[in-house]
Design a protein around this motif. Structure first.
Motif, mmCIF file in Angstrom:
data_model
loop_
_atom_site.group_PDB
_atom_site.id
_atom_site.type_symbol
_atom_site.label_atom_id
_atom_site.label_comp_id
_atom_site.label_asym_id
_atom_site.label_seq_id
_atom_site.Cartn_x
_atom_site.Cartn_y
_atom_site.Cartn_z
ATOM 1 N N PHE A 1 42.090 41.231 39.585
ATOM 2 C CA PHE A 1 42.187 40.158 38.601
ATOM 3 C C PHE A 1 41.606 40.543 37.248
ATOM 4 C CE2 PHE A 1 42.694 35.739 37.205
ATOM 5 C CZ PHE A 1 43.980 35.596 37.677
ATOM 6 N N PHE B 1 48.612 42.772 34.756
ATOM 7 C CA PHE B 1 47.324 42.423 35.362
ATOM 8 C C PHE B 1 47.389 42.805 36.832
ATOM 9 C CE2 PHE B 1 50.193 38.844 35.608
ATOM 10 C CZ PHE B 1 50.101 38.457 36.930
ATOM 11 N N CYS B 2 46.224 43.156 37.389
ATOM 12 C CA CYS B 2 46.147 43.468 38.813
ATOM 13 C C CYS B 2 45.843 42.176 39.545
ATOM 14 C CB CYS B 2 45.044 44.495 39.056
ATOM 15 S SG CYS B 2 44.788 44.824 40.812
ATOM 16 N N GLU B 3 46.733 41.780 40.459
ATOM 17 C CA GLU B 3 46.561 40.481 41.114
ATOM 18 C C GLU B 3 45.401 40.503 42.116
ATOM 19 O OE1 GLU B 3 48.777 42.646 41.861
ATOM 20 O OE2 GLU B 3 49.120 42.704 44.029
ATOM 21 N N LEU B 4 44.923 41.701 42.495
ATOM 22 C CA LEU B 4 43.812 41.784 43.447
ATOM 23 C C LEU B 4 42.465 41.921 42.727
ATOM 24 C CD1 LEU B 4 45.398 44.060 46.195
ATOM 25 C CD2 LEU B 4 45.449 41.559 45.964
ATOM 26 N N TYR C 1 38.101 31.608 34.937
ATOM 27 C CA TYR C 1 37.161 32.159 35.919
ATOM 28 C C TYR C 1 35.952 32.761 35.213
ATOM 29 C CZ TYR C 1 41.317 31.562 38.822
ATOM 30 O OH TYR C 1 42.420 31.036 39.444
ATOM 31 N N PRO D 1 38.153 34.950 41.347
ATOM 32 C CA PRO D 1 39.101 34.196 42.192
ATOM 33 C C PRO D 1 38.919 34.479 43.679
ATOM 34 C CG PRO D 1 40.226 35.849 40.844
ATOM 35 C CD PRO D 1 38.831 35.754 40.327
ATOM 36 N N ILE E 1 47.235 33.702 39.362
ATOM 37 C CA ILE E 1 45.995 32.902 39.429
ATOM 38 C C ILE E 1 45.003 33.510 40.421
ATOM 39 C CG2 ILE E 1 47.012 30.725 38.639
ATOM 40 C CD1 ILE E 1 47.204 29.836 41.553
ATOM 41 N N GLY E 2 45.317 34.675 40.944
ATOM 42 C CA GLY E 2 44.381 35.332 41.865
ATOM 43 C C GLY E 2 44.361 34.705 43.242
#
Lengths: 200, 383
Positions: free
Chosen positions: A77, A72-75, B36, B43, B71-72
């Protein structure tokens, strides 16, 4: 009551009191064992290391090529979109010369210092790479921006671990041919971290 | 000024005995992404993040450093509570009530399957000088409490076994549950003795899974649409850790946490007002002991209430319709998370085959497990 009345008292001790067994002590060795699930991204990352390859994940929203890979892309999301092989060469982002071991014990007089470094890997987005060790180089000869390449364990000795790469060593002759050679790094580029985050 | 705080979104992975296919990051991402999307918010728009985690369960120190990505919450206000999801929920509630945050996301997860020495880890929680050298199993703490509870309330092992039969049977209707089973009292009482009066089947088994919830102030909740589930009351409490001094018969930590939550929610008569409850049953007798602490009945009457069917799906006060920890799985820090998940699904009318008809107020209660005497209570409503 006076403040002193709240003090609970006690006895001043010397280290010799412990050595002589005058002080009673209780010791405990915890038995803690873990087996972390690597999951999809790191599972494949390690399997590829065993084959002598480095694999990244690509996010089609921010177009980052991420290493270590993540599902997953943390930015953005959202799930990342594809696997992509990257090179086993790169550029030193930062490094340190460690004269102590991981448990803080001092290295012996004949042991060379350990040189952990963050290496931005060729083919991954700027500012992304591998935290590893440098080898085959004297501590005085290392600079930020130095071009390096992976030194792998022999195929039969690899186990699917980050230590399948023994260390990164300087690229000497071929450095000039690389598009991201050390000289270019000095040509006024923004620091790597700033560039990576400005994508948002 | 903020008047109320609502849960506006929730997401989960469901719960399984093992999750070898995903890392804890991938596990949590799934729950967060669903939460979300459920809330209709990204997020990047969320003001703050609170997670509940314990380093020894994660297997590395300063585990809170590892929570942002999945969790963003990268470069956002983030903190980790070394407590249950309900403690994190209370923290998020307070953050929003200050007016400084319009939205807060709450996360908790369990990767218990990755801890290979769970009993040693639990034993490590005992006092190292005057308890641990005795090398008693941590389950003995529950055995001691069960004996005293049964003595004070004239409750029998057979009655405790009925909690297991009810809850694991309830889990048959819960697709999230890891340990659904059709058991009999004989199965429970005939299972291997662990630390008597506890048998193996009296003890909840561990499961993996993650839950993320999104909280919002009243104005934001109304603007987001959907069905906000309101936090009407919340309370928490811890008794002395000294095993030699604590009250072994009554769960005083649960009674006082409940009194705090009831006071806040304006509930004087819980049995008449609470429609259903998800409460801690990590050991069978705990459900009965906690029912009394929550004032669902007088002391010593919980087993009668269970046997009358009052706490079944069709009863006047259904308890642990999700299956509880016995049916869903013991989730450590995420124990309260699965209870809040169940409350939200029931109060939205989305609980499918296990939907309790006409519910407006639900209660969630957790205990932090042996050897603690820590608990928390939350009261949610859909109106």
């Amino acid at each position: 009551m006076k403040l002193e009345d709240y003090e609970l008292g006690g006895t001043h001790l010397r280290s010799s009191d412990f050595e002589k067994g005058k002080v009673l002590t209780t010791a405990w060795q915890p038995n803690l064992a873990y087996a972390w699930d690597n999951g999809v991204a790191i599972g494949r990352y390690l399997a590829e290391l065993k084959e002598g390859r480095i694999v990244a994940r690509v996010c089609h929203s921010c177009n980052r090529i991420m290493i270590p890979p993540r599902m997953f892309c943390e930015l953005c999301f959202k799930p990342t979109d594809e696997w992509r092989y990257v090179k086993d060469t790169g550029t030193v982002n930062t490094f340190s010369v460690a004269h102590v071991n991981w448990d803080a014990s001092r290295r012996g007089p004949k042991e060379p210092p350990l040189i952990p470094a963050v290496i931005e890997i060729d083919g991954a987005s700027p500012g992304m790479g591998i935290l590893h060790m440098l080898g085959g180089v004297s501590p005085n000869g290392i600079t930020v921006g130095m071009r390096v390449e992976a030194v792998w364990k022999k195929p039969g000795e690899r186990t699917g671990a980050i230590t399948d790469i023994l260390y990164f060593k300087p690229i000497r002759a071929a450095a000039a041919k690389s598009p991201r050679a050390a000289g270019k790094a000095k040509a006024g580029r923004k620091p790597a971290a700033t560039r990576a985050r400005s994508k948002r | 000024m903020v008047k109320r705080v609502a849960i506006v979104g929730i997401g989960t992975t469901g719960f399984r005995p093992v999750t070898p296919d995903v890392s804890f990051r991938e596990l949590i991402f799934e729950a967060a992404r669903k939460a979300y999307s459920d809330a209709g918010i990204e997020p990047s728009e969320i003001g703050g993040f609170v997670t509940a985690a314990e380093d020894f369960l994660e297997g590395y120190s300063i585990a809170d450093e590892y929570c942002p990505d999945q969790i963003g919450a990268v470069l956002k206000p983030t903190q980790t509570i070394p407590g249950d999801f309900l403690h994190a929920l209370a923290t998020g509630y307070m953050m929003i009530m200050t007016g400084a945050f319009k939205t807060v996301a709450i996360e908790a997860h369990s990767k218990a399957s990755n801890v290979k020495t769970i009993d040693d880890m639990m034993g490590f929680a005992l006092d190292p000088v005057y308890n641990r050298p005795l090398r008693e199993t941590p389950h003995a703490i529950a055995g001691l409490e069960m004996t005293r509870y049964m003595f004070e309330t004239c409750t029998s092992s057979e009655q405790c076994a009925k909690v297991v039969v009810k809850n694991r049977g309830n889990a048959m209707r819960n697709p999230y549950a890891a340990f659904a089973a059709e058991l009999t009292e004989k199965d429970v009482l005939g299972s291997e003795p662990v630390s008597l009066p506890l048998h193996r089947l009296d003890i909840a088994q561990h499961a993996d899974g993650a839950v993320v919830a999104v909280l919002a102030d009243d104005q934001t909740a109304q603007a987001l649409g959907g069905t906000p589930i309101w936090i009407d009351g919340i309370g928490w409490c811890t008794d002395t850790p000294t095993l030699e001094m604590r009250d072994w018969g009554e769960a005083a930590y649960a009674r006082i946490a409940a009194e705090m939550a009831y006071r806040m929610a304006g509930i004087a008569n819980p049995r008449g007002l609470v429609d259903f409850a998800e409460i801690c049953d990590e050991y069978s007798y705990k459900e009965l002991q906690h029912m009394e602490a929550l004032k669902f009945c007088n002391r010593g009457e919980a087993a009668d209430m269970l046997e009358s069917g009052a706490t079944s799906l069709q009863g006047e006060l259904p308890v642990n319709i999700s299956g509880g920890a016995l049916g869903v799985g013991h989730l450590f820090e995420a124990s309260g998370a699965h209870k809040i998940l169940e409350l939200v699904e029931q109060l939205r009318g989305h609980a499918g085959a296990r939907q309790i008809p006409d519910v407006n107020i639900g209660l969630a209660q957790v205990w932090r497990g042996v050897p603690t005497a820590t608990g928390a209570v939350a009261i949610l409503s859909n109106m």
